[in-house]
Design an enzyme around this catalytic site. Structure first.
Site, PDB file in Angstrom:
ATOM      1  N   ARG A  21       0.845  -1.197   0.000  1.00  0.00           N
ATOM      2  CA  ARG A  21       0.000   0.000   0.000  1.00  0.00           C
ATOM      3  C   ARG A  21       0.876   1.241   0.000  1.00  0.00           C
ATOM      4  O   ARG A  21       2.018   1.219   0.420  1.00  0.00           O
ATOM      5  CB  ARG A  21      -0.876   0.012   1.249  1.00  0.00           C
ATOM      6  N   GLU A  52      -1.291   8.476  -6.403  1.00  0.00           N
ATOM      7  CA  GLU A  52      -1.621   7.766  -7.644  1.00  0.00           C
ATOM      8  C   GLU A  52      -2.772   8.481  -8.333  1.00  0.00           C
ATOM      9  O   GLU A  52      -3.905   8.044  -8.293  1.00  0.00           O
ATOM     10  CB  GLU A  52      -1.992   6.316  -7.339  1.00  0.00           C
ATOM     11  N   HIS A  71       0.404   0.356 -10.464  1.00  0.00           N
ATOM     12  CA  HIS A  71      -0.458  -0.288  -9.463  1.00  0.00           C
ATOM     13  C   HIS A  71      -1.499  -1.213 -10.101  1.00  0.00           C
ATOM     14  O   HIS A  71      -2.671  -1.187  -9.780  1.00  0.00           O
ATOM     15  CB  HIS A  71      -1.133   0.747  -8.572  1.00  0.00           C
TER      16      HIS A  71
END
Length: 139
Positions: A21, A52, A71
């Site tokens: 994470r 992000e 990701h």
């Protein structure tokens, strides 16, 4: 959190992989370590970032010894096919009345996930008159 001191404690030639994470690894400390030829860390592969968004900005961007992915490492064709098949299998099992092994979120499991204590009350009727698995209490 993995910061400067944790990175400095790594063995010479180490490679850091972060697919967890955001916020687990201090990106600036990692970029500084990767930019220092004397640092024991040799390279890093990172799939999750502090920010992000469309305005992606990471101090790791452009470093030759940093592999950055957006990701979605788990978004391969094989992973998506496996997830779809498992989902269909779970739905079929539920519709056939075979819920064993199917991850189902219930009020009880949600309360437990929120940190409430749970007491087993198997065999005692719940509000619906059916057997209930847990009795959740506020902490």
């Amino acid at each position: 959190m993995i910061g400067r001191s944790e990175l400095a404690a790594m063995r010479s030639g180490s490679i850091l992989l972060n697919t967890a994470r955001d916020g687990i690894v201090d990106e600036q400390a990692l970029a500084d370590a990767l930019g220092d030829a004397e640092h024991p860390l040799a390279a890093a592969a990172v799939d999750t970032f502090e920010h992000e968004h469309a305005t992606f900005a990471s101090p790791l961007f452009g470093l030759p010894n940093a592999l950055l992915t957006p990701h979605l490492a788990g978004m391969t064709k094989a992973a998506m096919a496996t997830a779809a098949i498992r989902c269909a299998d779970h739905i079929a099992a539920l519709l056939a009345g075979r819920p064993d092994g199917v991850p189902v979120v219930t009020v009880e499991t949600e309360l437990i996930a929120q940190g409430h204590e749970a007491e087993s009350v198997r065999g005692r009727p719940g509000r619906t008159g059916k057997e209930s698995g847990f009795l959740a209490r506020r902490p």
